[in-house]
Scaffold this active site. Structure first.
Site: not given
Ligand SMILES: *[C@@H]1O[C@H](CO)[C@@H](O)[C@H](O)[C@H]1NC(C)=O
Length: 285
Positions: A140, A145
């Protein structure tokens, strides 16, 4: 403009490596932009794997309730910011999670955003890429974020095993450096905190956003942020040359076999609420 929204300006440009082994120049592979932007994505409608208080809606529902729409030539992806909800036994707040239909392994991936959720308690927006299989078997990569009142972006990698980053040659600050689930870092993975306050949330929005570029090769995963007005000319000309980009904000490289740990990623945009990260650190905001 609703504060919990994401605009895609020029769009998402996904490029493939040119043929020279150590080249730093790329030619344009795929472009996702304008009124065909959503054609390249599937709407994810399962329960949130990160346990957020969210209900990811399907494409028709998103369109009918104006959670996705065009604003001029820009794509808007938003959340339900007006309904009063009851948390106890409630279904969660309506939001959108889209995942690219196509998968990619290595290359240069560029996203142009005018606006993102702006540092609001309970929010957890992200632009990231994910392989298939049991998480995080094929890796990932979290490009954009943050949660709650964060003002700086966090870059993050997750692998199942064996991946350490040396935390050098980057402008950001290294947090955890072991990316593997089977390490002490566990589900947190390895992370770099951006140095600048215009990389996320309110600061990002007040400057009308900018461009993130993620370069994924066999030796490193690097991410650069360029504020609006400082986007390299080679990107604007669809002929990006990463050797001219300067020191990246994050440089994940070290004792990590990138080709084994990261494979066949789809690109994901989502906004969730609370859950595993935003919820657990909510009290510290
Ligand atoms: C850091 O930069 C130096 C000098 O360019 C280079 O030799 C080294 O391989 C780089 N290390 C990493 C982990 O990127």
């Amino acid at each position: 403009m609703p504060s919990s929204s994401i605009f895609f300006g020029v769009g998402l440009a996904l490029s493939t490596l040119s043929s020279t082994a150590f080249a730093t120049t790329y030619k344009l592979g795929d472009t996702y932009s304008g009124s065909s932007f959503l054609d390249g994505f599937n709407f994810f409608t399962d329960a949130d794997p990160t346990n957020g208080f969210v209900k990811y809606v399907d494409q028709t529902t998103a369109s009918n309730s104006q959670l996705t729409k065009m604003v001029g030539t820009d794509n808007y992806i938003g959340v339900d910011y007006s309904t009063a909800l009851t948390v106890a036994g409630g279904v969660g707040r309506s939001s959108v999670r889209i995942e690219s239909k196509k998968t990619y392994t290595k290359g240069l991936f560029i996203v142009d955003l005018k606006h993102m959720p702006g540092g609001i308690c309970g929010t957890w927006p992200a632009f990231w890429s994910l392989g298939s299989g049991t998480w995080p078997q094929t890796g990932e990569i979290d490009i954009i974020e943050g949660v709650n009142l964060n003002t700086q972006n966090k870059f993050n990698l997750h692998t199942d095993t064996n991946c350490k980053t040396s935390g050098v040659n980057q402008t950001g600050t290294q947090g955890l450096s072991d990316c593997a689930l089977d390490s002490a870092s566990g589900t947190s993975g390895c992370d770099v905190n951006a140095a600048e306050a215009n990389t996320y949330g309110t600061g990002f929005n007040s400057a009308t956003g900018g461009v993130y570029a993620m370069e994924w090769t066999s030796s490193a995963i690097k991410v650069w942020f360029f504020p609006r007005g400082s986007v390299p000319a080679s990107i604007t000309a669809d002929a990006p040359d990463t050797s001219t980009f300067g020191t990246p904000d994050s440089n994940f490289a070290g004792a990590c076999d990138m080709d084994t740990r990261f494979k066949d990623h789809r690109f994901i945009f989502d906004t969730t609420f609370c859950g595993d990260w935003a919820g657990n650190v909510y009290g510290m905001s």
